[in-house]
Enzyme design. Structure first.
Site, PDB file in Angstrom:
ATOM      1  N   PHE A 127      -3.279 -10.634   2.465  1.00 16.69           N
ATOM      2  CA  PHE A 127      -2.372 -11.561   1.783  1.00 16.69           C
ATOM      3  C   PHE A 127      -1.760 -12.541   2.797  1.00 16.69           C
ATOM      4  O   PHE A 127      -1.303 -12.141   3.863  1.00 16.69           O
ATOM      5  CB  PHE A 127      -1.270 -10.784   1.059  1.00 16.69           C
ATOM      6  CG  PHE A 127      -0.521 -11.630   0.086  1.00 16.69           C
ATOM      7  CD1 PHE A 127      -1.087 -11.994  -1.129  1.00 16.69           C
ATOM      8  CD2 PHE A 127       0.744 -12.107   0.390  1.00 16.69           C
ATOM      9  CE1 PHE A 127      -0.400 -12.798  -2.027  1.00 16.69           C
ATOM     10  CE2 PHE A 127       1.436 -12.920  -0.503  1.00 16.69           C
ATOM     11  CZ  PHE A 127       0.863 -13.267  -1.712  1.00 16.69           C
ATOM     12  N   ARG A 369      -8.532 -11.484 -11.845  1.00 13.12           N
ATOM     13  CA  ARG A 369      -7.860 -10.233 -11.496  1.00 13.12           C
ATOM     14  C   ARG A 369      -7.040  -9.752 -12.687  1.00 13.12           C
ATOM     15  O   ARG A 369      -6.311 -10.544 -13.301  1.00 13.12           O
ATOM     16  CB  ARG A 369      -6.947 -10.497 -10.292  1.00 13.12           C
ATOM     17  CG  ARG A 369      -6.327  -9.251  -9.711  1.00 13.12           C
ATOM     18  CD  ARG A 369      -5.420  -9.578  -8.534  1.00 13.12           C
ATOM     19  NE  ARG A 369      -4.139 -10.092  -9.002  1.00 13.12           N
ATOM     20  CZ  ARG A 369      -3.073 -10.290  -8.211  1.00 13.12           C
ATOM     21  NH1 ARG A 369      -3.161 -10.043  -6.911  1.00 13.12           N
ATOM     22  NH2 ARG A 369      -1.944 -10.755  -8.695  1.00 13.12           N
TER      23      ARG A 369
END
Lengths: 405, 405
Positions: A127, A369
């Site tokens: 991330f 997702r």
């Protein structure tokens, strides 16, 4: 593979021991919400709890509520509750600031426990805020540097110069989960510490930080913990480090006695020193409301249902959405609680899905997702979501064919 | 000096053009609140605004509210509103994190604009978190050090090694206010920058950061701005520095394009790069509600009434409370919007006052502090507060005499 039917999905919902938990949340009509891994929904208890904090504690109690309404202790009190979901001791967790800020705190604090070592090792493609913060931390550490290596090369990359390994336990895109105990052991064998980002793990998968020999961790309040948009985040520091660790952001709320107004900084006991500025009371109240729900939940049932929802989604998608490439590991122990697919038209497919009331996430360049959140998501909803996904994929294919024609 | 009468106080309230603003706040019965400089009271608009954010934007909008309900822009939008109270341009202010965290950001960022200079100069006895953060910042700057000098020695202490002067504009204890323009000029003449902590200034005194040549500032949302307990804080960076300044805490919400999820950090335009983690939406909503009130206020009338409340309080206290030593400068331009007295029994006197429903602050070792907040405080209340203070002082003196007897 024969197609899963709607009746089969409904039968699974009937047998679901967690089904009553859905009533603990306020969910909008006409929406199938597969994004609780990005922003958890509103617990039914939260509006009244917030109104109480605002109208009674702030409005009537005013400044007195810092002591009389437990505001001063909120960060350690809520931390202690989150600890139960992490397999940590209550005194090892405090709620404070954002995940980004907490990453910086523990990266600098962790690396300072390993003086002479210069490297913060991260996973390439993790991330972004984790990487940005690692670079910021390296900049303030003597000779500090960041090494970003591919997942499969991580263990071999830990060496005598590695101060800290910083990893997202569950990957925000693929959902792939690291083996925590093995990674901790590998790092410790090389004399390094590990800092885990549990943003996609806490409330999503079973955790036992103590048994895994975890050193340091941070995590997020607004995903699976349902603490509200931008909820305060948490910091975990294993008790064994409490004697030595120092915060690089020594604000007055992490001071041993903030209301003595002493010029000299003396950190509070243990993890509590990782609080910093004045506690964000409204955000803490919403977070506590979300966390309190978890205290009554059979987490074993949650993680089992997560696995079942995944298997259901994956099987039905394999059957109905042949153009999607599953990128999440199939083994339950090797992933978190979301499922991701690659598709070249992922962006427009997700826009189509959202227009149909099926809310997931697009992650560039090509990832769809979907969060699988057992407390409020049922099998019929997943059935309808995958049906919609199949329709959206077909519509995308038709549009593509039209473009080519 | 003849004693001020209750009728005189009431006459002043009758002529008070700000009196209607009291209705904009929800204040408990039976309390005289002289602590709005520590925690501002609840604006009447805030409960409904928060309920809307919680129930409609979070509950129904869910993840979509980041774009549909303006959550993503909230930090710069509210910053732009606060800018009006600071005499700054809208694009020079962003709301983020806590004052403590923002101090760290701007101390490191400001000092890095002056490479080769090692010293962060602070005022001895300033608010502890400012000092703690200066020490933390110095620790991460090459050769960094903190010099803490007495107020009267500050200007002379600025030298060729001074990177940054960090000062609370209005002192949290005495209420003494620095001359901002003169201090900026002195620092600039020596090649240094100044970082102002406006926690006790914003909404308390007239500010014109642009006209004063201010470089950097931070401030607090929960005091005079009435943003709620632990409200997010703000960051000001003068436009002239936007090209060069970098944040030392580069979180994804300060990124130019957070939802591109790029590995490389690229700061957002200008002051917006000083946002860091995910925006704390609930705290921001309450803060915006408090700040919005200010947009309709005649600030000139506020600062004039602050001066009048101070004069009233000081005169009556001089008459009725001879044991109290006023430690706040008498000249309106030399102070903020609170009044402080020293008394050896300050702690027990304040406890007595609070029991009488008169809420101020004790600041160790011997300070009684009272916030003068013109939007919701009237002269009759001050009259009653000073009467109570006189009674509490007399009771304290009697107790002391009994102890000696």
């Amino acid at each position: 593979m024969s197609a899963i039917t709607l009746d089969e999905a409904r039968a699974l919902d009937k047998r679901d021991v967690l089904a009553p938990w859905r009533e603990a949340f306020i969910l909008p009509q006409g929406v199938i919400y597969l994004d609780g891994n990005s922003l958890g929904p509103l617990p039914r208890t939260t509006p009244a709890r917030l109104a109480q904090v605002v109208e009674r504690e702030w409005g009537c109690g005013l400044i007195r509520s810092w002591t009389d309404a437990g505001w001063l202790e909120a960060q350690t009190r809520i931390g202690g509750k989150i600890a139960r979901l992490l397999g940590a001791a209550p005194e090892e967790v405090v709620v404070a600031d954002s995940t980004s800020i907490n990453l910086f705190k523990l990266m600098v604090a962790g690396a300072r426990l390993r003086p002479g070592r210069r490297t913060i090792l991260i996973e390439a493609g993790d991330f972004p805020t984790d990487r940005h913060m690692a670079e910021a931390a390296a900049r303030v550490l003597p000779g500090g540097r960041v090494a970003a290596v591919a997942r499969e090369a991580l263990v071999d990359a830990i060496d005598a110069d590695t101060a800290l390994v910083v990893l997202c336990h569950v990957h925000y895109r693929s959902g792939a989960r690291h083996g925590m105990a093995a990674m901790n052991a590998a790092a410790h064998a090389a004399g390094a510490l590990v800092l885990w980002d549990l943003s996609h793990s806490a409330g999503a998968v079973g955790l036992d930080l103590s048994a895994c020999g975890a050193d340091l961790a941070v995590g997020c309040g607004y995903k699976f913990l349902n603490g509200g948009p931008g909820a305060p985040a948490f910091v975990y520091v294993a008790a064994q480090w409490h004697g030595a660790i120092e915060t690089p952001l020594p604000g007055w709320f992490g001071h041993r006695a903030p209301f003595d107004f002493a010029a000299a900084y003396e950190g509070a006991e243990g993890v509590a020193r990782f609080a910093c500025g004045t506690a964000p009371v409204l955000g803490l109240a919403a977070l506590e409301s979300g966390v309190d729900l978890w205290l009554g939940v059979d987490t074993g049932a949650v993680f089992a249902k997560s696995a079942a929802l995944f298997a259901f989604f994956a099987e039905m998608a394999a059957d109905r959405c042949p153009d999607l490439a599953l990128i999440t590991p199939v083994q339950a122990g090797a992933r978190g609680s979301h499922i991701s697919f690659a598709h070249p038209q992922a962006s427009s497919i997700m826009a189509d899905l959202v227009a149909r009331g099926i809310i997931g996430d697009f992650r560039p360049p090509d990832i769809l997702r979907f969060g699988l959140t057992p407390l409020y998501l049922g099998f019929e909803e997943v059935w309808r979501a995958v049906s919609g996904l199949a329709d959206a994929c077909e519509a995308s294919a038709r549009n593509g064919a039209n473009h080519l024609a």
